[in-house]
Design a protein around this motif. Structure first.
Motif, PDB file in Angstrom:
ATOM      1  N   LEU A  26      49.766  32.410  45.284  1.00 56.13           N
ATOM      2  CA  LEU A  26      48.801  32.078  44.931  1.00 56.13           C
ATOM      3  C   LEU A  26      47.480  33.380  44.205  1.00 56.13           C
ATOM      4  CD1 LEU A  26      47.168  29.965  48.576  1.00 56.13           C
ATOM      5  CD2 LEU A  26      48.635  29.527  46.675  1.00 56.13           C
ATOM      6  N   ALA A  27      47.980  34.291  44.260  1.00 55.85           N
ATOM      7  CA  ALA A  27      47.435  35.511  44.048  1.00 55.85           C
ATOM      8  C   ALA A  27      47.449  35.651  42.639  1.00 55.85           C
ATOM      9  CB  ALA A  27      48.259  36.390  44.526  1.00 55.85           C
ATOM     10  N   HIS A  28      47.584  34.653  42.072  1.00 54.76           N
ATOM     11  CA  HIS A  28      47.217  34.324  39.931  1.00 54.76           C
ATOM     12  C   HIS A  28      46.468  35.240  39.296  1.00 54.76           C
ATOM     13  CE1 HIS A  28      45.130  30.985  40.701  1.00 54.76           C
ATOM     14  NE2 HIS A  28      45.664  30.423  41.396  1.00 54.76           N
ATOM     15  N   ASN A  29      46.180  35.152  38.444  1.00 50.91           N
ATOM     16  CA  ASN A  29      45.054  36.513  37.344  1.00 50.91           C
ATOM     17  C   ASN A  29      44.497  37.515  38.825  1.00 50.91           C
ATOM     18  OD1 ASN A  29      45.050  35.123  35.521  1.00 50.91           O
ATOM     19  ND2 ASN A  29      44.457  33.813  36.420  1.00 50.91           N
ATOM     20  N   GLU A  30      45.511  38.368  39.112  1.00 54.16           N
ATOM     21  CA  GLU A  30      45.268  38.628  40.446  1.00 54.16           C
ATOM     22  C   GLU A  30      44.815  40.419  39.569  1.00 54.16           C
ATOM     23  OE1 GLU A  30      46.056  39.601  45.166  1.00 54.16           O
ATOM     24  OE2 GLU A  30      47.771  40.669  43.675  1.00 54.16           O
ATOM     25  N   GLN A  31      44.094  41.029  39.767  1.00 56.60           N
ATOM     26  CA  GLN A  31      43.953  42.279  39.384  1.00 56.60           C
ATOM     27  C   GLN A  31      43.508  43.810  40.190  1.00 56.60           C
ATOM     28  OE1 GLN A  31      43.213  43.754  35.690  1.00 56.60           O
ATOM     29  NE2 GLN A  31      44.751  42.174  36.174  1.00 56.60           N
ATOM     30  N   LEU A  32      43.835  44.665  40.442  1.00 52.56           N
ATOM     31  CA  LEU A  32      44.368  45.298  41.593  1.00 52.56           C
ATOM     32  C   LEU A  32      43.437  46.511  41.336  1.00 52.56           C
ATOM     33  CD1 LEU A  32      45.681  45.340  44.865  1.00 52.56           C
ATOM     34  CD2 LEU A  32      47.295  47.182  43.825  1.00 52.56           C
ATOM     35  N   GLY A  38      42.235  42.865  45.517  1.00 54.85           N
ATOM     36  CA  GLY A  38      42.667  42.105  44.308  1.00 54.85           C
ATOM     37  C   GLY A  38      42.121  41.530  44.258  1.00 54.85           C
ATOM     38  N   ILE A  39      41.504  41.243  43.119  1.00 53.63           N
ATOM     39  CA  ILE A  39      40.835  40.519  42.354  1.00 53.63           C
ATOM     40  C   ILE A  39      40.959  39.328  40.870  1.00 53.63           C
ATOM     41  CG2 ILE A  39      37.804  39.462  41.516  1.00 53.63           C
ATOM     42  CD1 ILE A  39      37.313  42.635  42.419  1.00 53.63           C
ATOM     43  N   GLN A  40      40.829  37.898  41.726  1.00 47.44           N
ATOM     44  CA  GLN A  40      42.010  37.248  40.720  1.00 47.44           C
ATOM     45  C   GLN A  40      40.701  36.618  39.569  1.00 47.44           C
ATOM     46  OE1 GLN A  40      42.733  34.489  44.047  1.00 47.44           O
ATOM     47  NE2 GLN A  40      44.161  33.686  42.853  1.00 47.44           N
ATOM     48  N   VAL A  41      41.185  36.898  38.269  1.00 45.58           N
ATOM     49  CA  VAL A  41      40.281  37.013  37.329  1.00 45.58           C
ATOM     50  C   VAL A  41      40.807  36.597  35.903  1.00 45.58           C
ATOM     51  CG1 VAL A  41      38.716  38.698  35.590  1.00 45.58           C
ATOM     52  CG2 VAL A  41      38.883  39.680  38.009  1.00 45.58           C
ATOM     53  N   PRO A  42      40.535  35.558  35.674  1.00 40.36           N
ATOM     54  CA  PRO A  42      41.271  34.256  34.627  1.00 40.36           C
ATOM     55  C   PRO A  42      41.104  35.867  33.578  1.00 40.36           C
ATOM     56  CG  PRO A  42      40.144  33.549  35.207  1.00 40.36           C
ATOM     57  CD  PRO A  42      39.360  34.530  36.537  1.00 40.36           C
ATOM     58  N   ALA A  43      42.052  35.656  32.810  1.00 41.18           N
ATOM     59  CA  ALA A  43      42.426  37.039  30.839  1.00 41.18           C
ATOM     60  C   ALA A  43      40.928  36.667  29.964  1.00 41.18           C
ATOM     61  CB  ALA A  43      43.655  36.427  30.100  1.00 41.18           C
TER      62      ALA A  43
END
Length: 525
Positions: free
Chosen positions: A439-445, A488-493
């Protein structure tokens, strides 16, 4: 604790037991001060104010080997005749007795073979070799003192060495009894109770016998680790009990069976016994440090942990209580564990597993439930599309606050499990929250630093933008000047430029860890 073990067990005199007159004579004639020093009996103002009683600390951690064990070992060896000295001595020890024997051997010119369990802290093994020099041979074997004792007994029989027992010997007990002699001399005024750490019972037997012979109104209380309670079980059953296993955190008192002489003396003179757990020991280690800037080993803090428990259970106020800080041979690598568990042991940290809906706004409601309380730990990893499971540590004033926290979570509609007393959760599971998640798609760490002060993490959470989902969060307060958070934050490209603008508004130093190889290997699908 029973009101008085002495009151419900008759005095027992056996062949193994010293008479009152003999023990008193041996104590007064003990040669301990040829190498040991009379240690301070210090007032502990911080503890006294907090507990509402006058607390005194008997600082045996100030001895040349950082433990009281030097007293008994030297007193025994100084009394050997020329033939015994020529044959040499053998001893079994988890560490502190070994150091006393090593120093005595070097001072008296006696060859010593010292058997230690392989679990003995390296700081103690190294100290034995340093103190004894060429006079000492160290043998490491077995997992506990009792295992080392078995090997030492075999070597004793094979080579005719004189056995220097760590506790079950008249001269050793008399040497340890000088601690009680000093307490009475240093504090002639009213004294409600003296608390003594217990392994095999040499210190407790000597101190209890001496004090009760001269000042019978003073309570003498033995304190044991809950997982190494051979003396407590023995006194409860009326006979010596052999434990199958002993806990090793308090390695200095990890004894499977107490001595015959020490048991008989304790049965006659000891007023009661207490068991304390690992968290309480860690809290007492911190208490001693805050009072003295000395770090006792776990066995060295046992007596204070018992004193605190006794004072709370009996509702004592304005009483004078003394605890023997028996040793300070602490392995440095244990300090992180001690610091982590001290807050729980002091009942100042609550640990909860909280389940919140995996939906926008839940995180803010969770923070609202915490109020102004300081967060000590926060672990979360997205793993379910419907619910989020959070492991959180919260600083509290006392254990009563746990119920208020549980109610606050309930009022927000969150299920909460109180893990404050869950050993598995505190020791292992707190470090295992997370892993890979589909579920961690588009994750930025990102790694953030912020000034560590009460409420700082709550303020940080309040700044987090609501438009991006938090998929990972890890924080632990280690007492440093700056707190460190991994998020971890989910941010679309397509929203990355806007996200960069958001980072600039936070006002905290940050670093992008999204390409970190360990993160890619262990946490990314």
């Amino acid at each position: 604790m029973s009101a008085s073990l002495a009151a419900r067990t008759s005095a027992v005199v056996t062949d193994a037991m010293l008479s009152d007159h003999d023990l008193l004579r041996r104590t007064l004639a003990a040669r301990v001060y040829e190498v040991a020093r009379e240690t301070a009996l210090e007032h502990a103002p911080l503890l006294s104010a907090r507990l509402g009683n006058r607390v005194l600390l008997k600082r045996e951690d100030q001895q040349p080997v950082f433990s009281f064990k030097l007293r008994g070992a030297y007193n025994k060896m100084a009394g050997l005749n020329p033939a015994q000295r020529a044959r040499g001595v053998i001893a079994a020890s988890a560490g502190n007795h070994a150091q006393g024997v090593a120093l005595a051997a070097a001072r008296l010119g006696i060859r010593a073979v010292i058997v230690m369990p392989v679990t003995a802290p390296q700081v103690k093994v190294d100290a034995v070799r340093r103190l004894g020099g060429s006079s000492v041979e160290v043998i490491l074997t077995g997992d506990s003192y009792s295992d080392a004792q078995t090997t030492a007994a075999r070597l004793h029989a094979e080579h005719g060495y004189t056995f220097v027992h760590p506790f079950d010997d008249a001269d050793v007990i008399a040497g340890q009894a000088t601690v009680g002699m000093e307490i009475l001399r240093q504090h002639p005024g009213p004294l409600h109770a003296v608390f003594v750490p217990v392994g095999g019972g040499g210190l407790l037997a000597g101190v209890a016998a001496y004090i009760k012979m001269l000042r019978p109104e003073i309570q003498v209380i033995g304190v044991q680790a809950a997982d190494s309670d051979a003396m407590t079980r023995s006194l409860e059953s009326g006979e010596r009990v052999a434990l199958d296993e002993v806990g090793l955190f308090s390695d200095g008192t990890a004894v499977k069976q107490v001595g015959a002489q020490t048991f008989a003396l304790c049965r006659q003179y000891v007023d009661g016994m207490l068991r304390v757990d690992t968290d309480a020991i860690c809290a007492a280690i911190r208490d001693v440090f805050q009072e003295t800037r000395s770090v006792p080993e776990p066995a060295g803090a046992l007596a204070l942990a018992g004193l605190k428990q006794y004072a709370a259970e009996h509702g004592l106020r304005d009483a004078t209580l003394a605890a023997i800080v028996s040793g300070a041979n602490m392995n440095f690598d244990r300090l992180r564990f001690v610091a982590e568990r001290a807050e729980v042991g002091e009942q100042r940290e609550a640990v909860f597993a909280v389940t919140i809906p995996e939906e926008r706004g839940s995180f803010r409601r969770f923070c609202a439930a915490l109020g102004q309380r300081n967060i000590t730990e926060f672990n979360y990893r997205i793993g379910n599309a419907a619910q989020a499971h959070i492991f959180v540590g919260i600083q509290t004033q006392d254990r009563d606050e746990n119920a208020a926290l549980a109610m606050a979570f309930h009022e927000q509609g969150f299920a909460a499990l109180d893990l404050t007393d869950d050993e598995l959760a505190k020791l292992h599971l707190r470090h295992m929250v997370g892993g890979r998640s589909p579920l961690a798609h588009n994750e930025q760490l990102y790694h953030f630093d912020f000034p560590e002060r009460p409420g700082a993490l709550t303020r940080f959470l309040g700044h987090m933008h609501p438009d991006w989902n938090i998929s990972l969060f890890h924080y632990r307060n280690h007492g440093a000047d700056y707190g460190r958070i991994l998020v971890g934050i989910q941010v679309p490209a397509g929203e990355r430029p806007l996200f960069q603008q958001f980072l600039g508004t936070l006002g905290y130093p940050y670093r992008n860890e999204s390409d970190n190889p360990a993160y890619r290997l262990l946490l990314c699908e």
